[in-house]
Design an enzyme around this catalytic site. Structure first.
Site, PDB file in Angstrom:
ATOM      1  N   GLU A  45      -6.636   4.800   7.766  1.00 33.23           N
ATOM      2  CA  GLU A  45      -6.443   6.237   7.492  1.00 33.23           C
ATOM      3  C   GLU A  45      -7.700   6.854   6.886  1.00 33.23           C
ATOM      4  OE1 GLU A  45      -2.783   5.701   5.340  1.00 33.23           O
ATOM      5  OE2 GLU A  45      -1.831   5.129   7.232  1.00 33.23           O
ATOM      6  N   ASN A  49       0.873  -1.176   0.000  1.00 31.48           N
ATOM      7  CA  ASN A  49       0.000   0.000   0.000  1.00 31.48           C
ATOM      8  C   ASN A  49       0.911   1.228   0.000  1.00 31.48           C
ATOM      9  OD1 ASN A  49      -1.817   2.037   0.419  1.00 31.48           O
ATOM     10  ND2 ASN A  49      -2.254   1.511   2.560  1.00 31.48           N
ATOM     11  N   HIS A 107      -9.541   1.442   4.830  1.00 33.11           N
ATOM     12  CA  HIS A 107      -8.225   1.535   5.485  1.00 33.11           C
ATOM     13  C   HIS A 107      -8.343   2.460   6.703  1.00 33.11           C
ATOM     14  CE1 HIS A 107      -4.046   2.634   6.222  1.00 33.11           C
ATOM     15  NE2 HIS A 107      -3.754   1.485   5.648  1.00 33.11           N
ATOM     16  N   LYS A 163       0.160   4.294  -0.387  1.00 32.14           N
ATOM     17  CA  LYS A 163      -0.442   5.531   0.137  1.00 32.14           C
ATOM     18  C   LYS A 163      -0.140   6.692  -0.819  1.00 32.14           C
ATOM     19  CE  LYS A 163       0.232   3.511   4.644  1.00 32.14           C
ATOM     20  NZ  LYS A 163       0.132   3.678   6.080  1.00 32.14           N
ATOM     21  N   GLU A 220      -5.789  -5.037  10.494  1.00 33.23           N
ATOM     22  CA  GLU A 220      -4.742  -4.047  10.726  1.00 33.23           C
ATOM     23  C   GLU A 220      -5.018  -3.316  12.040  1.00 33.23           C
ATOM     24  OE1 GLU A 220      -2.697  -2.752   6.897  1.00 33.23           O
ATOM     25  OE2 GLU A 220      -4.514  -1.580   7.013  1.00 33.23           O
ATOM     26  N   SER A 279       3.096  -2.465  10.442  1.00 31.47           N
ATOM     27  CA  SER A 279       4.549  -2.537  10.616  1.00 31.47           C
ATOM     28  C   SER A 279       5.141  -3.898  10.246  1.00 31.47           C
ATOM     29  CB  SER A 279       4.939  -2.124  12.042  1.00 31.47           C
ATOM     30  OG  SER A 279       4.510  -0.791  12.283  1.00 31.47           O
ATOM     31  N   GLY A 315       2.129   1.993  10.855  1.00 30.84           N
ATOM     32  CA  GLY A 315       3.085   3.092  10.732  1.00 30.84           C
ATOM     33  C   GLY A 315       3.762   3.470  12.037  1.00 30.84           C
TER      34      GLY A 315
HETATM   35  C1  PEP Z   1      -0.848   0.120   6.001  1.00 33.47           C
HETATM   36  O1  PEP Z   1      -0.778   1.252   5.591  1.00 33.47           O
HETATM   37  O2  PEP Z   1      -1.802  -0.612   5.666  1.00 33.47           O
HETATM   38  C2  PEP Z   1       0.195  -0.333   6.910  1.00 33.47           C
HETATM   39  C3  PEP Z   1       0.054  -1.492   7.507  1.00 33.47           C
HETATM   40  O3  PEP Z   1       1.255   0.501   7.096  1.00 33.47           O
HETATM   41  P1  PEP Z   1       2.660   0.105   7.825  1.00 33.47           P
HETATM   42  O4  PEP Z   1       3.130  -1.175   7.185  1.00 33.47           O
HETATM   43  O5  PEP Z   1       3.561   1.255   7.534  1.00 33.47           O
HETATM   44  O6  PEP Z   1       2.365  -0.089   9.267  1.00 33.47           O
END
Ligand code: PEP
Length: 260
Positions: A101, A13, A99, A15, A171, A217, A177
């Protein structure tokens, strides 16, 4: 609960990162490193503006293209939005829906996410429905309640015979992040809960076939342990998907012990 029939899905992803030129060279380099794997699926979700320019290279590499968001209406006065018809036209097989975000920065409701999931299925685009609890919800022992609420709103209303038409991404918000990863055990518990919910809502065959990704992460040094869990069928990767060598290593995870 586990089977070995689910093809691992390793998803990037991006972003709001990378230029088109950077993305083109990323894909060429990734293909050079990982080839076209037959036993796992590689997916990239770039920004909307990159979908058309990347289509050919993605197809040639055998990678799957995904949008990061969608609107549920076919067309209309929705300034700034992109419909699933448009997304499908770019060759996208997948769309990320809900998501964290989108939920927490842009205020998307559970109800909207349900509309998006249903619309994606109608358009033949596979929704990757993201769910996950906040840290205060986990600490209050509400993880399953939150997941149940998000699954009910996001997926309850759809009809599904083919498990390949739906992907769920667990998630935990506190792991996105932040550099904090759920332990493989914490992730497995949540994934097993999701699979049980799917079995109750649909049936065992659907539940056993739907891929459930872990996101939060994921890095080259934790992917193998996460992927060793029986109900973890892939990863949705943000930060670590922006460096080609790091994402390539994630794609090339090795699964030591997979029970079941
Ligand atoms: C994501 O944006 O779906 C995500 C899991 O980000 P990160 O891997 O940076 O935690």
């Amino acid at each position: 609960m586990s089977t070995n029939v689910r093809t691992p899905l390793m998803a990037a992803n991006w972003k709001m990162h990378l230029s088109v030129a950077e993305a083109v060279s990323f894909i060429a380099k990734l293909h050079e490193i990982v080839g076209t794997p037959q036993d796992r699926e590689v997916l990239i979700a770039p920004p909307f503006t990159h979908l058309w320019p990347l289509r050919e290279a993605m197809t040639a590499a055998g990678f799957s293209l995904s949008a990061q968001n969608c609107h549920w209406e076919r067309q209309g006065a929705f300034t700034g939005e992109v419909s699933l018809t448009m997304i499908q036209e770019t060759g996208c097989r997948y769309v990320i829906v809900g998501h964290s975000e989108r939920r927490h920065i842009f205020g998307e409701s559970d109800a909207w996410i349900g509309l998006k999931t249903a619309a994606a299925l109608v358009h033949g685009v596979v929704p990757i429905v993201c769910i996950g609890e906040k840290i205060e919800e986990r600490e209050a022992g509400l993880t399953e309640e939150v997941l149940r609420r998000q699954l009910t709103a996001g997926v309850e209303g759809v009809s599904l015979q083919d498990p390949n038409r739906l992907v769920i991404a667990y998630e935990p918000v506190w792991a996105i992040g932040t550099g904090k990863t759920a332990t493989p055990q914490q992730a497995q518990e949540a994934h097993a809960f999701v699979r049980q919910w799917l079995a109750k809502r649909f049936d065992k065959a659907v539940a056993n076939g739907v891929r459930i990704l872990y996101g939060g992460s994921v890095k080259p040094d934790n992917v193998d342990d996460l992927m060793a869990q029986p109900d973890i069928d892939g990863a949705l990767v943000g930060g670590a998907s922006l460096q080609v060598t790091s994402f390539a290593r994630i794609v090339q995870f090795t699964r030591s012990v997979k029970n079941g």
